[in-house]
Design a protein around this motif. Structure first.
Motif, PDB file in Angstrom:
ATOM      1  N   HIS A  36       8.588  -1.880  17.332  1.00 19.97           N
ATOM      2  CA  HIS A  36       9.417  -1.949  18.284  1.00 19.97           C
ATOM      3  C   HIS A  36       9.520  -0.899  19.010  1.00 19.97           C
ATOM      4  N   LYS A  37       9.637  -0.902  20.420  1.00 17.27           N
ATOM      5  CA  LYS A  37       9.359  -0.046  21.575  1.00 17.27           C
ATOM      6  C   LYS A  37      10.361   1.268  21.364  1.00 17.27           C
ATOM      7  N   ARG A  38      11.815   0.809  20.723  1.00 17.93           N
ATOM      8  CA  ARG A  38      12.432   2.160  20.409  1.00 17.93           C
ATOM      9  C   ARG A  38      11.840   3.217  19.490  1.00 17.93           C
ATOM     10  N   LYS A  39      10.845   2.587  18.533  1.00 18.28           N
ATOM     11  CA  LYS A  39      10.094   3.452  17.595  1.00 18.28           C
ATOM     12  C   LYS A  39       9.020   4.409  18.449  1.00 18.28           C
ATOM     13  N   LEU A  40       8.645   4.149  19.426  1.00 20.48           N
ATOM     14  CA  LEU A  40       7.689   4.755  20.360  1.00 20.48           C
ATOM     15  C   LEU A  40       8.247   6.029  21.078  1.00 20.48           C
ATOM     16  N   VAL A  41       9.448   6.325  21.007  1.00 17.51           N
ATOM     17  CA  VAL A  41      10.128   7.235  21.511  1.00 17.51           C
ATOM     18  C   VAL A  41       9.569   8.581  20.926  1.00 17.51           C
TER      19      VAL A  41
ATOM     20  N   LEU B 285      -5.075  -6.708   8.518  1.00 21.73           N
ATOM     21  CA  LEU B 285      -4.932  -7.021   7.192  1.00 21.73           C
ATOM     22  C   LEU B 285      -3.957  -5.868   6.383  1.00 21.73           C
ATOM     23  N   ILE B 286      -4.388  -4.511   6.875  1.00 22.32           N
ATOM     24  CA  ILE B 286      -3.880  -3.365   6.269  1.00 22.32           C
ATOM     25  C   ILE B 286      -2.312  -3.685   6.820  1.00 22.32           C
ATOM     26  N   LYS B 287      -1.939  -3.855   7.944  1.00 26.55           N
ATOM     27  CA  LYS B 287      -0.530  -3.947   8.428  1.00 26.55           C
ATOM     28  C   LYS B 287       0.034  -5.018   7.557  1.00 26.55           C
ATOM     29  N   LEU B 288      -0.591  -6.039   6.972  1.00 27.75           N
ATOM     30  CA  LEU B 288       0.060  -6.925   6.092  1.00 27.75           C
ATOM     31  C   LEU B 288       0.608  -6.154   5.056  1.00 27.75           C
ATOM     32  N   VAL B 289       0.134  -5.205   4.396  1.00 23.40           N
ATOM     33  CA  VAL B 289       0.414  -4.482   3.155  1.00 23.40           C
ATOM     34  C   VAL B 289       1.023  -3.224   3.161  1.00 23.40           C
ATOM     35  N   TYR B 290       1.190  -2.956   4.407  1.00 26.22           N
ATOM     36  CA  TYR B 290       1.842  -1.346   4.639  1.00 26.22           C
ATOM     37  C   TYR B 290       2.667  -1.454   5.897  1.00 26.22           C
ATOM     38  N   PRO B 291       3.833  -0.730   5.811  1.00 27.73           N
ATOM     39  CA  PRO B 291       5.016  -0.762   6.808  1.00 27.73           C
ATOM     40  C   PRO B 291       4.179  -0.366   8.223  1.00 27.73           C
ATOM     41  N   ALA B 292       4.653  -1.261   9.071  1.00 28.00           N
ATOM     42  CA  ALA B 292       4.253  -1.229  10.335  1.00 28.00           C
ATOM     43  C   ALA B 292       4.717   0.096  11.114  1.00 28.00           C
ATOM     44  N   GLU B 293       5.660   0.536  10.824  1.00 24.62           N
ATOM     45  CA  GLU B 293       6.225   1.748  11.496  1.00 24.62           C
ATOM     46  C   GLU B 293       5.303   3.084  10.829  1.00 24.62           C
ATOM     47  N   ILE B 294       5.357   3.080   9.730  1.00 27.66           N
ATOM     48  CA  ILE B 294       4.405   4.110   8.998  1.00 27.66           C
ATOM     49  C   ILE B 294       3.084   4.144   9.531  1.00 27.66           C
ATOM     50  N   PHE B 295       2.615   2.926   9.652  1.00 22.46           N
ATOM     51  CA  PHE B 295       1.283   2.678  10.155  1.00 22.46           C
ATOM     52  C   PHE B 295       1.039   3.192  11.202  1.00 22.46           C
TER      53      PHE B 295
ATOM     54  N   LEU C 135       0.694  -1.192   0.182  1.00 24.29           N
ATOM     55  CA  LEU C 135       0.004  -0.064  -0.029  1.00 24.29           C
ATOM     56  C   LEU C 135       0.884   1.286  -0.067  1.00 24.29           C
ATOM     57  N   SER C 136       0.646   2.271  -1.119  1.00 20.88           N
ATOM     58  CA  SER C 136       1.398   3.374  -0.852  1.00 20.88           C
ATOM     59  C   SER C 136       0.998   4.307   0.207  1.00 20.88           C
ATOM     60  N   ASP C 137       1.721   5.245   0.543  1.00 28.44           N
ATOM     61  CA  ASP C 137       1.492   6.309   1.600  1.00 28.44           C
ATOM     62  C   ASP C 137       0.278   7.258   1.039  1.00 28.44           C
ATOM     63  N   TYR C 138       0.274   7.371  -0.328  1.00 21.07           N
ATOM     64  CA  TYR C 138      -1.018   7.997  -0.639  1.00 21.07           C
ATOM     65  C   TYR C 138      -2.265   7.273  -0.471  1.00 21.07           C
ATOM     66  N   GLU C 139      -2.258   6.003  -0.772  1.00 14.77           N
ATOM     67  CA  GLU C 139      -3.390   5.010  -0.367  1.00 14.77           C
ATOM     68  C   GLU C 139      -3.730   5.039   0.900  1.00 14.77           C
ATOM     69  N   ALA C 140      -2.738   4.953   1.680  1.00 11.18           N
ATOM     70  CA  ALA C 140      -3.136   5.043   3.193  1.00 11.18           C
ATOM     71  C   ALA C 140      -3.675   6.025   3.809  1.00 11.18           C
ATOM     72  N   SER C 141      -3.151   7.099   3.202  1.00 10.85           N
ATOM     73  CA  SER C 141      -3.835   8.480   3.740  1.00 10.85           C
ATOM     74  C   SER C 141      -5.209   8.609   3.404  1.00 10.85           C
ATOM     75  N   CYS C 142      -5.693   8.129   2.094  1.00 16.42           N
ATOM     76  CA  CYS C 142      -6.856   8.227   1.778  1.00 16.42           C
ATOM     77  C   CYS C 142      -7.759   7.620   2.635  1.00 16.42           C
ATOM     78  N   PHE C 143      -7.551   6.631   3.838  1.00 22.95           N
ATOM     79  CA  PHE C 143      -8.397   5.967   4.325  1.00 22.95           C
ATOM     80  C   PHE C 143      -7.930   5.469   5.760  1.00 22.95           C
ATOM     81  N   VAL C 144      -6.789   5.086   6.135  1.00 21.79           N
ATOM     82  CA  VAL C 144      -6.183   4.759   7.252  1.00 21.79           C
ATOM     83  C   VAL C 144      -6.694   5.751   8.638  1.00 21.79           C
ATOM     84  N   PRO C 145      -6.380   6.986   8.266  1.00 22.15           N
ATOM     85  CA  PRO C 145      -6.922   8.102   9.313  1.00 22.15           C
ATOM     86  C   PRO C 145      -8.236   8.184   9.643  1.00 22.15           C
ATOM     87  N   TYR C 146      -9.230   7.610   8.789  1.00 17.65           N
ATOM     88  CA  TYR C 146     -10.485   7.736   9.092  1.00 17.65           C
ATOM     89  C   TYR C 146     -11.094   6.414   9.685  1.00 17.65           C
ATOM     90  N   LEU C 147     -10.346   5.391   9.402  1.00 17.66           N
ATOM     91  CA  LEU C 147     -10.507   4.121   9.808  1.00 17.66           C
ATOM     92  C   LEU C 147     -10.173   3.976  11.610  1.00 17.66           C
TER      93      LEU C 147
END
Length: 325
Positions: free
Chosen positions: A296-301, A261-271, A232-244
């Protein structure tokens, strides 16, 4: 080739071409010719309705019905809007006569979603600010109209249902999209951004049946994408994920399953970055209580300021979730 012949050809050639197109459109499968291709013939069709040769006019007029069966009256009428008033009056009269003689012709039988590469141009247009970024907190007519304009290549019957004010029409649109998925996977992928945009609008709809049917359809779509190793591209994700994401607390099981399911087609950290941005402004305490997984918990910083703010949230579930990070 055909467009050139219609533009430059002799009266004899025009007569033959309109007769041939009338015959071809009557015999080929309904969805075998892209609608956008047929639309390019309309300026020539309309011009020949006023051609000096009577046989050219006659054959052009006879071609209207097969064109209308595939494009619909509304699309053909809209294509005449730039004509001079006198010429447009001739065209509209011919369209109305053809519609009456053919009976109900607005049930478009063209592909629901065309398999094309127009998505790339939509990305470029948004990046270059030719169109507004798909970002809003309440339903705005500006974005509804934008989506309509971006979907002009889609089946007209589908569009009529998608943009009707009656929620029953929205259910019909979702049903036909579901039925179309197996036979038109490429069209679905090519128009995934538009599909996601339309369902993001549905989150502002109060009809539970529309939301649930939509989530079920999207679950099927993402289930199809996973074996393809689609990213999933950033463009596609931005069309829907923030509203879901803010809907997690409304229909927990269904929404969470779709998010998984979305997390399987989109990088988890960006998600997770999108999730934190969405939850920051969310009023749904149940949504904010969902623990971020696969990060990863380090990414939560990076997001600690927002997490600290929620440590003082009034909802105990939100606080307990943060304690477990």
């Amino acid at each position: 080739m055909i467009e050139y012949a219609l533009k430059r050809g002799s009266p004899t050639l025009r007569i033959e071409l309109w007769a041939w197109l009338t015959e071809i459109l009557a015999t080929l499968p309904p969805r075998s010719i892209p609608k956008r291709k047929l639309v390019t013939y309309l300026p020539h069709l309309y011009a020949d309705l006023e051609y000096r040769n009577a046989n050219v006019r006659k054959n052009a007029e006879e071609a209207i019905v097969p064109f209308m069966i595939r494009l619909g009256h509304e699309t053909m009428a809209e294509a005449s809007e730039e004509l001079k008033t006198g010429s447009r009056d001739v065209v509209i009269a011919a369209l109305d006569n053809a519609g009456a003689s053919a009976g109900v012709v607005d049930d478009d039988t063209s592909p629901l979603l065309q398999s094309n590469d127009l998505k790339d141009q939509r990305v470029i247009d948004e990046q270059n600010q030719k169109v507004p970024k798909w970002d809003f907190t309440y339903l705005r007519e500006e974005f509804v109209n934008l989506l309509k304009a971006q979907m002009t290549d889609a089946n007209q019957t589908l569009l009529a249902n998608m943009f009707d004010s009656d929620f029953q029409s929205h259910l019909k649109a979702t049903d036909v999209l579901s039925e179309d998925l197996d036979s038109n996977r490429n069209g679905t992928v090519a128009n995934l951004d538009l599909i996601l945009k339309w369902f993001s609008l549905r989150f502002f709809n109060t009809k539970t049946s529309v939301l649930l049917e939509g989530l079920t359809y999207l679950r099927a779509v993402f289930t199809e994408l996973i074996p393809r190793e689609y990213v999933l591209s950033d463009y596609e994700a931005s069309c829907f994920v923030p509203y879901l994401i803010p809907k997690i607390g409304d229909r927990t099981d269904t929404v969470r399953e779709l998010l998984s399911l979305i997390k399987l087609v989109y990088p988890a950290e960006i998600f997770f970055a999108i999730m934190m941005k969405s939850l920051k402004s969310s009023q749904n305490a149940t949504a904010r209580a969902v623990p971020p997984r696969s990060i990863h918990k380090r990414k939560l910083v990076t997001y600690l300021p927002h997490l600290y703010a929620d440590l003082e949230d009034r909802n105990a579930n939100v606080r307990r979730t943060l304690y477990s990070l």
